[in-house]
Design a protein around this motif. Sequence first.
Motif, PDB file in Angstrom:
ATOM      1  N   ASN A   1      -2.704   0.006  -3.902  1.00 41.27           N
ATOM      2  CA  ASN A   1      -3.728  -0.300  -2.945  1.00 41.27           C
ATOM      3  C   ASN A   1      -3.729  -2.139  -2.646  1.00 41.27           C
ATOM      4  O   ASN A   1      -4.551  -2.740  -3.198  1.00 41.27           O
TER       5      ASN A   1
ATOM      6  N   VAL B   1       0.891  -1.111  -0.077  1.00 39.34           N
ATOM      7  CA  VAL B   1       0.045   0.016   0.070  1.00 39.34           C
ATOM      8  C   VAL B   1       0.912   1.193   0.028  1.00 39.34           C
ATOM      9  O   VAL B   1       1.947   1.147   0.718  1.00 39.34           O
TER      10      VAL B   1
ATOM     11  N   PRO C   1      -4.873   6.589  -2.158  1.00 43.42           N
ATOM     12  CA  PRO C   1      -4.000   5.407  -2.447  1.00 43.42           C
ATOM     13  C   PRO C   1      -3.311   4.998  -3.824  1.00 43.42           C
ATOM     14  O   PRO C   1      -4.175   4.715  -4.649  1.00 43.42           O
TER      15      PRO C   1
END
Lengths: 256, 234
Positions: free
Chosen positions: B22, B12, B19
Motif C-alpha cells: 500500500n 500498490v 491492499p
Amino acid sequence: MMTILKTMLRGLSRDIHTLVWNIAFPVALLVGLGLYFNQTGYSYRVLGGVLTTNVLFGATIVTAFYVMSHRNRGVYKLLRATPFSTLSFITATTGARTVLMLAVSGCVLLVGAVLLGTRLSLLSLLLVLAVLLVGTVCFTAIGFIAANLSRDESNVNMISNLIGFPMLFTSEAFYSLAHAPKWVVFIGNIQPFHYLVEAMRIAVFPGEAVSAIWLPFGILAGFTVVCVAIAVATFRWDSEKPGSPKKQKTRITAAT
Amino acid sequence: MDSTLIKAEGLVKTYGRKPVVNGLSLDIQEGEVLAIIGPNGAGKSTTLDLLLGLRRPDAGSVTYWTSDPARHIGLQLQSTPFFPGFTALENMRMFAAFYGLRLTSDELMGHLRRCGLEEHAKTDALRLSGGQQKRLAIAMTLTHEPKLLFLDEPTAALDPRARREIRDLIRSLSASGTSIVFTSHDMEEVHKLASRIVFIHNGRIAASGSPQDLLDRYKTETLEELYISLTASG
C-alpha cells in the motif's frame, strides 16, 4: 534449448510416473490383449489402440502431474525471474515428452511385431510417426490445461481422469461403437481422441485407403491448435493465486 | 542512479479488495545486505515479487540500474524448486541454461564447492538435507554471477548448524561484492547479517534503517522487542 531438452530427457527417464504409464502399461496391455484374443485383425486394432491410449494417458496425466509438481515447487516462479521464456520451457517439456513417446511407441511396435506378428510398411510407419507427433502435442497441451485447472495433486488426478476416461470410453480404441447409443457416438465425435484413434487405425491397418487419413488427421491437427492456445492462455506460474492473469510482469524501467 | 540498483516508488498491489502492498517506496543500494522483515501477511513476499518484476503493481513504478535485470538478479525461493529426479549438478546445469549459459562440469562444480556441496553433486537434489537444499538453491542462483541476490527466508526451518552455514555463505557472498536482499523472521539473524533493515507492516514501511539506528530510535534493546512493539502498534 538442447541442454534443457537433454537434461529433461535424462530426468524423465528416472521419473516413476513416466516409467509406469509410458513403458510398462502399454507393453503389458498390448501383450495381454493381443495374446488373449489372438486374431490378426484384432491385433492391428489393439496395436493402434495401445499406441493412442499411451498418448492419451502418457501425455495428459504425466504432463498434468509434471506441471503441477513444477508449479508447486516454485520452478515456474523461478523461471520467470530468468531471461528464459516460459513458452520456451513449455516447448522443451513437450519436446522431451514427444521424444520419449516416440521411443516408447517404437518399443510397442517392436513387441507387436515379435509377439503378435503385426507388420507395418514404410508408409504406415511414416503415417504412425506423423499421427503420434501431432497427437502427443495435442494431449500434452490437454495435460497442461488439466494442471492449469487444478489446485493440488488430488485435484489434478481427478481432472486428468475426468478428461481421459470419457475420451477413451467414447472412442473406438479397443472396440467398435457401431451399436453404441447415439449420444455416446456424438460425444466421441466431438473429442480429439476419437480422431487420434481413427487416424492411427488407418495408419497401422493394412489395406485401408491411405487418403482416408486426411480428414481425421486434419481434425486432430485443428484440436491441437485449439488445445495449445487454451493451454497457453490458461497457464499459471504461481500456485498461490489460482486464476490470476498469466502476464503480470512489472514494467521494466532502466535508469539512465 | 549512483549506487542505487533498484528504486521502487509508490507501489500498490491489491488482491480482491485488500491492499497487500500500500504505497510502498524503497531502494536497494549496491553492496548492502538489506533485510526485509515483518509479520506473516505483511506484504513481504508480494513486495519481493514486485521488485523482481514477477507481478505488475496496480500503481507505482520500479526502476532498475540495468535494462536487462533478469540477467543480473538471482532469486532463491522459500520452496525448493528442483526438478524431480535431477541430481544437484543437473539442476545447476538446467538453471545455467535458463540464463543461456553452457557451463562446464568444472565450472558448475566450482559453484557447488563455494556452497559446500561438492560431495553431493551426483545426489538427487530432493534427497539432500534441508540445509543442503537451501545451499543448492543459492548455488543455482550463482551460476550467472548475479550482481543482486534475493533470498526469501534462506534459513527457515533449518537446524542451528545449517543456519550458521547459510549465514556464513551470505557473508561470503556479500564480501565478494554481491548485493543481497533477504527476508527472515529470525531477528538475531537479521541483526547479525543486515546492514539495513526495512520493516513492513500492513503493506507499508513501518520503520527503516541500520540495526543500531533502529534500536537507538525506538529505544529497544533487541530487534525482537522492536518487532513486537511495531507489530502491537497496529
